[in-house]
Design a protein around this motif. Sequence first.
Motif, short mmCIF file in Angstrom:
data_model
loop_
_atom_site.label_atom_id
_atom_site.label_comp_id
_atom_site.label_asym_id
_atom_site.label_seq_id
_atom_site.Cartn_x
_atom_site.Cartn_y
_atom_site.Cartn_z
N THR A 26 0.84 -1.20 0.00
CA THR A 26 0.00 0.00 0.00
C THR A 26 0.88 1.24 0.00
O THR A 26 2.01 1.23 0.47
CB THR A 26 -0.92 0.04 1.24
OG1 THR A 26 -0.13 0.12 2.42
CG2 THR A 26 -1.82 -1.18 1.31
N ARG A 27 0.30 2.33 -0.53
CA ARG A 27 0.94 3.63 -0.51
C ARG A 27 -0.15 4.65 -0.23
O ARG A 27 -1.18 4.65 -0.87
CB ARG A 27 1.62 3.92 -1.86
CG ARG A 27 2.80 2.96 -2.07
CD ARG A 27 3.32 2.90 -3.49
NE ARG A 27 2.43 2.63 -4.57
CZ ARG A 27 1.86 1.45 -4.86
NH1 ARG A 27 2.03 0.41 -4.07
NH2 ARG A 27 1.11 1.31 -5.93
N GLY A 28 0.07 5.47 0.77
CA GLY A 28 -0.94 6.45 1.16
C GLY A 28 -2.04 5.81 1.99
O GLY A 28 -1.88 4.74 2.56
N SER A 29 -3.18 6.48 2.01
CA SER A 29 -4.30 6.03 2.84
C SER A 29 -5.20 5.10 2.04
O SER A 29 -5.75 5.47 1.00
CB SER A 29 -5.10 7.26 3.29
OG SER A 29 -6.22 6.85 4.02
N ASP A 79 -5.85 2.25 -7.82
CA ASP A 79 -5.62 3.67 -7.51
C ASP A 79 -6.88 4.26 -6.90
O ASP A 79 -7.92 4.34 -7.56
CB ASP A 79 -5.24 4.40 -8.80
CG ASP A 79 -4.86 5.84 -8.57
OD1 ASP A 79 -5.08 6.38 -7.45
OD2 ASP A 79 -4.32 6.45 -9.51
N LEU A 80 -6.80 4.67 -5.65
CA LEU A 80 -7.93 5.27 -4.95
C LEU A 80 -7.78 6.78 -4.81
O LEU A 80 -8.37 7.40 -3.94
CB LEU A 80 -8.08 4.62 -3.57
CG LEU A 80 -8.30 3.11 -3.58
CD1 LEU A 80 -8.28 2.56 -2.15
CD2 LEU A 80 -9.59 2.75 -4.27
N THR A 81 -6.97 7.37 -5.69
CA THR A 81 -6.74 8.81 -5.63
C THR A 81 -7.58 9.58 -6.63
O THR A 81 -7.43 10.78 -6.76
CB THR A 81 -5.25 9.13 -5.88
OG1 THR A 81 -4.91 8.73 -7.21
CG2 THR A 81 -4.35 8.45 -4.87
N GLY A 94 -5.10 6.75 -1.58
CA GLY A 94 -3.84 6.03 -1.77
C GLY A 94 -3.95 5.02 -2.90
O GLY A 94 -4.91 5.02 -3.66
N THR A 95 -2.94 4.19 -3.00
CA THR A 95 -2.95 3.10 -3.97
C THR A 95 -2.57 1.80 -3.26
O THR A 95 -1.90 1.83 -2.23
CB THR A 95 -1.98 3.35 -5.14
OG1 THR A 95 -0.67 3.50 -4.61
CG2 THR A 95 -2.36 4.57 -5.95
N MET A 96 -3.00 0.70 -3.83
CA MET A 96 -2.62 -0.59 -3.28
C MET A 96 -2.35 -1.57 -4.41
O MET A 96 -2.98 -1.49 -5.46
CB MET A 96 -3.69 -1.14 -2.32
CG MET A 96 -5.07 -1.27 -2.88
SD MET A 96 -6.22 -1.72 -1.57
CE MET A 96 -7.73 -1.85 -2.52
#
Length: 109
Positions: A26-29, A79-81, A94-96
């Motif tokens: 994961t990266r970010g929230s 990508d959840l951004t 964030g991204t996962m």
Amino acid sequence: MEDLWERAQEILAAGKPFVLAAIIRTRGSVPREVGAKMVVPGEGHPFGTIGGGCGEGEVLRRAYPVLEQMLPPRIVEVDLTGDFDQDEIQVCGGTMDVALDLWRPGEHL
């Protein structure tokens, strides 16, 4: 988590394959942590969760072809951004990376 593995075992014992989706980075929230899992069977509803919402929907969209075409394992980035309507969807930002692995009877029993 034990229930997830018990249900997965039942699918294999019935002679049917499924895709195991697991967050590996994961990266970010993001809504779930590394190690969260979801089983995507060919019949019935997926179980377990990697976070719900549009991110989980994207994983399902990419998991079904793996199952239907018996494709090799792969890693997909979710990508959840994106630019979502905040009144409609909660966005984590964030991204996962999610591993998609096809489990077949006889190979994993």
